[in-house]
Design a protein around this motif. Structure first.
Motif, PDB file in Angstrom:
ATOM      1  N   ALA A  30       0.847  -1.192   0.000  1.00  0.00           N
ATOM      2  CA  ALA A  30       0.000   0.000   0.000  1.00  0.00           C
ATOM      3  C   ALA A  30       0.884   1.243   0.000  1.00  0.00           C
ATOM      4  O   ALA A  30       1.800   1.363   0.819  1.00  0.00           O
ATOM      5  CB  ALA A  30      -0.918  -0.011   1.225  1.00  0.00           C
ATOM      6  N   TRP A  78      -9.237   4.221  -1.010  1.00  0.00           N
ATOM      7  CA  TRP A  78      -8.221   3.285  -1.464  1.00  0.00           C
ATOM      8  C   TRP A  78      -8.580   2.711  -2.826  1.00  0.00           C
ATOM      9  O   TRP A  78      -9.747   2.751  -3.239  1.00  0.00           O
ATOM     10  CB  TRP A  78      -8.005   2.166  -0.457  1.00  0.00           C
ATOM     11  N   GLU A 130      -1.617  -1.044  -3.714  1.00  0.00           N
ATOM     12  CA  GLU A 130      -2.793  -0.269  -3.313  1.00  0.00           C
ATOM     13  C   GLU A 130      -2.382   1.188  -3.162  1.00  0.00           C
ATOM     14  O   GLU A 130      -1.310   1.482  -2.637  1.00  0.00           O
ATOM     15  CB  GLU A 130      -3.320  -0.794  -1.970  1.00  0.00           C
ATOM     16  N   VAL A 150      -3.586   4.508  -1.154  1.00  0.00           N
ATOM     17  CA  VAL A 150      -4.418   4.836  -0.014  1.00  0.00           C
ATOM     18  C   VAL A 150      -4.197   6.313   0.315  1.00  0.00           C
ATOM     19  O   VAL A 150      -3.092   6.825   0.185  1.00  0.00           O
ATOM     20  CB  VAL A 150      -4.118   3.912   1.203  1.00  0.00           C
TER      21      VAL A 150
END
Length: 180
Positions: free
Chosen positions: A106, A142, A154, A156
């Motif tokens: 992320a 996200w 990801e 975010v």
């Protein structure tokens, strides 16, 4: 454990994430040109032809060879280590998030919409549209995307914080505020 702190003594945080990729040059182009990572250094081949060093230290077939390792710095977060393995007993497909060992990286961004537009401009496979979180993560958006070799990443973003922060005595580490 009695009488002392719990956990690994002197632990500071995650230093790097290691990822095995099928093509180091393709992975470097993605990390540098799309994500904005900076290549820091490279290590040459590592092999062990006469003992079980690779099995004992890395948990791989003893005759497996690491062709090359490259290290990158990405923003304020952890470093990324890329491996090019010649696996002596073949390679398994990547696990899905729902499989044991499934994973994703992320990446925090200040502006979700600008980041998604950037990925799309670079023909990155974007998985759906940004999702607004609820509950303790309210305030966060996200979105998942894939690297050229299929690994899931990801994006975010929660520039105004998450709902849980209002009552929390401990906050999650935040890349935009690394000293807190």
């Amino acid at each position: 454990m009695t009488g002392g702190a719990m956990g690994i003594p002197g632990l500071r945080g995650i230093d790097h994430v290691g990822v095995t990729v099928p093509d180091l040059d393709e992975a470097e182009r993605f990390l540098v040109d799309v994500l904005g990572a900076v290549h820091v250094y490279t290590l040459g081949a590592k092999r062990s032809d006469d003992d079980d060093w690779m099995a004992r230290h890395l948990g791989v077939h003893p005759r497996t060879v690491i062709r090359e390792i490259r290290f990158y710095r990405l923003g304020n977060g952890s470093n990324i280590e890329l491996f090019d393995y010649d696996s002596a007993d073949g390679q398994a497909p990547q696990p899905r998030n729902s499989d044991l060992g499934g994973h994703h990286l992320a990446l925090y961004v200040d502006d979700m919409d600008a980041a998604v537009a950037h990925l799309r401009a670079h023909d990155v496979e974007v998985m759906g549209e940004p999702v607004a979180s609820a509950g303790a993560s309210a305030g966060q958006r996200w979105l998942y995307f894939r690297s050229p070799w299929g690994m899931q990443f990801e994006l975010v973003s929660f520039p105004d914080g998450k709902a849980y922060e209002q009552d929390a005595s401990v906050l999650l580490w935040h890349p935009a505020r690394p000293a807190q």
